[in-house]
Design a protein around this motif. Structure first.
Motif, PDB file in Angstrom:
ATOM      1  N   ALA A 188     -57.170 -58.462 -33.980  1.00 41.09           N
ATOM      2  CA  ALA A 188     -58.028 -58.423 -32.799  1.00 41.09           C
ATOM      3  C   ALA A 188     -58.956 -59.630 -32.754  1.00 41.09           C
ATOM      4  O   ALA A 188     -59.165 -60.235 -31.699  1.00 41.09           O
ATOM      5  N   THR A 189     -59.519 -60.004 -33.907  1.00 43.99           N
ATOM      6  CA  THR A 189     -60.427 -61.155 -33.959  1.00 43.99           C
ATOM      7  C   THR A 189     -59.678 -62.453 -33.710  1.00 43.99           C
ATOM      8  O   THR A 189     -60.173 -63.344 -33.008  1.00 43.99           O
ATOM      9  N   LEU A 190     -58.490 -62.578 -34.284  1.00 45.69           N
ATOM     10  CA  LEU A 190     -57.669 -63.765 -34.033  1.00 45.69           C
ATOM     11  C   LEU A 190     -57.349 -63.886 -32.546  1.00 45.69           C
ATOM     12  O   LEU A 190     -57.346 -64.987 -31.981  1.00 45.69           O
ATOM     13  N   TRP A 191     -57.091 -62.755 -31.898  1.00 48.72           N
ATOM     14  CA  TRP A 191     -56.776 -62.770 -30.464  1.00 48.72           C
ATOM     15  C   TRP A 191     -57.962 -63.277 -29.660  1.00 48.72           C
ATOM     16  O   TRP A 191     -57.817 -64.136 -28.792  1.00 48.72           O
ATOM     17  N   VAL A 192     -59.146 -62.759 -29.950  1.00 48.66           N
ATOM     18  CA  VAL A 192     -60.338 -63.186 -29.217  1.00 48.66           C
ATOM     19  C   VAL A 192     -60.601 -64.673 -29.426  1.00 48.66           C
ATOM     20  O   VAL A 192     -60.959 -65.392 -28.486  1.00 48.66           O
ATOM     21  N   GLN A 193     -60.411 -65.153 -30.641  1.00 46.65           N
ATOM     22  CA  GLN A 193     -60.767 -66.535 -30.948  1.00 46.65           C
ATOM     23  C   GLN A 193     -59.698 -67.546 -30.553  1.00 46.65           C
ATOM     24  O   GLN A 193     -60.002 -68.732 -30.392  1.00 46.65           O
ATOM     25  N   ASN A 194     -58.469 -67.095 -30.381  1.00 49.15           N
ATOM     26  CA  ASN A 194     -57.380 -68.064 -30.187  1.00 49.15           C
ATOM     27  C   ASN A 194     -56.512 -67.858 -28.952  1.00 49.15           C
ATOM     28  O   ASN A 194     -55.865 -68.806 -28.498  1.00 49.15           O
ATOM     29  N   GLN A 221     -67.512 -61.579 -36.947  1.00 52.85           N
ATOM     30  CA  GLN A 221     -66.398 -60.729 -37.346  1.00 52.85           C
ATOM     31  C   GLN A 221     -65.484 -61.471 -38.315  1.00 52.85           C
ATOM     32  O   GLN A 221     -64.992 -60.898 -39.292  1.00 52.85           O
ATOM     33  N   ALA A 222     -65.265 -62.761 -38.059  1.00 56.60           N
ATOM     34  CA  ALA A 222     -64.421 -63.574 -38.938  1.00 56.60           C
ATOM     35  C   ALA A 222     -65.023 -63.661 -40.338  1.00 56.60           C
ATOM     36  O   ALA A 222     -64.296 -63.651 -41.341  1.00 56.60           O
ATOM     37  N   ARG A 223     -66.330 -63.741 -40.419  1.00 52.62           N
ATOM     38  CA  ARG A 223     -66.990 -63.766 -41.732  1.00 52.62           C
ATOM     39  C   ARG A 223     -66.733 -62.467 -42.488  1.00 52.62           C
ATOM     40  O   ARG A 223     -66.450 -62.475 -43.693  1.00 52.62           O
ATOM     41  N   MET A 224     -66.851 -61.347 -41.790  1.00 53.50           N
ATOM     42  CA  MET A 224     -66.609 -60.057 -42.447  1.00 53.50           C
ATOM     43  C   MET A 224     -65.174 -59.955 -42.944  1.00 53.50           C
ATOM     44  O   MET A 224     -64.913 -59.418 -44.015  1.00 53.50           O
TER      45      MET A 224
END
Length: 284
Positions: A38-44, A105-108
């Motif tokens: 989910a985080t990869l989707w938001v960021q990329n 979120q990426a840090r976590m």
């Protein structure tokens, strides 16, 4: 038979293999974190930017109608004749609606950790979140047309100044004479439900649009079943993409808590089991 002498000679190789194993475990751990995809989707994903931009573009296209129609309101409790005399206002949630916190979120994920309020507040104090695509342009255009912009956030009141700094540096409209960032527990009855804060704005403004990434940014949906949440969406069909605008957030939200019926007493394993039970393979 491996002798001490042989082992000593091979030690660098063993060390290398151990390091490689540890690195592999770390990589696997990162990829197995529940919010990685989910985080990869938001960021990329270009699709994420397309979605958020289209939401704000749709709102921009509807802005003139909302201003011209003196009975137009985003608040179900405001539908009366007194609306005509109130100045227009727009209410926006902050996190994942106007500010993108995916770096936190990426840090976590890289630390293989879960949400921690102290670390979250430290991130907020950095005032380094990027704007959600489309949000700055829309709010600036609305402000230029005389709309008062309010930000309702469940960030703690003690980090409000950092939130204000972040918003200001990104170009979001802020009033120098009035506090339009309404934080969680900033006043005694201002809870995370946001109901009282929306009512506070509605006392003196005609709320023409609401923006958020969670159902609770529009209407109280705390603690209700998934079916009831679905029914609320259907019951307000005439508001979506007209006076209510929802932003995509696959990373976190009340939608996830609804999967295990908001029962925070459950263990992590029990929550995972409840989530797995919600997966529907459509098999007879």
């Amino acid at each position: 038979m491996i002798t001490f002498s042989t082992l000593k000679k091979q030690l660098p190789l063993f060390t290398f293999l151990i390091l490689l194993f540890v690195a592999g475990c770390s990589s696997t751990s990162t990829l197995q974190h529940p919010t990685t995809s989910a985080t990869l989707w938001v960021q990329n994903a270009a699709e994420y930017k397309a979605l958020t931009t289209s939401v704000y573009q749709t709102a921009t296209n509807n802005l003139s109608m909302a201003l011209e129609d003196s009975y137009w309101t985003a608040s179900p409790k405001q539908e009366d004749s007194s609306l005509r005399e109130l100045p227009p206002a727009i209410i926006l949630d902050v996190d994942e609606t106007v500010l993108d916190n995916s770096p936190f979120q990426a840090r976590m994920i890289k630390q293989n950790s879960s949400f921690n309020l102290q670390q979250w507040n430290a991130w907020v104090r950095e005032a380094n979140a990027n704007a959600v695509p489309g949000a700055v342009e829309f709010t600036q255009q609305a402000a230029e047309q005389g709309v008062e912009i309010f930000y309702l956030t469940n960030r703690e009141a003690k980090v409000e100044e950092a939130t204000r700094k972040n918003l200001r540096e990104l170009g979001f409209p802020l009033d120098e004479d009035e506090d339009r960032i309404l934080s969680n527990h900033e006043r005694e009855n201002w809870t995370s439900a946001k109901t009282e804060r929306r009512a506070h704005v509605a006392k003196n403004h005609r709320i023409i649009m609401l923006f958020g990434d969670d159902l609770n940014d529009f209407i109280s949906a705390k603690g209700i079943s998934q079916q009831q949440r679905d029914e609320l969406v259907v019951a307000n069909n005439n508001r979506w993409n007209r006076s209510w605008y929802i932003l995509p957030n696959p990373v976190y939200g009340s939608w996830e808590n609804a999967l295990y019926n908001f029962d925070d007493s459950l263990s992590s394993a029990q929550k995972d089991s409840a989530k797995k039970a919600r997966l529907n393979p459509k098999q007879n």
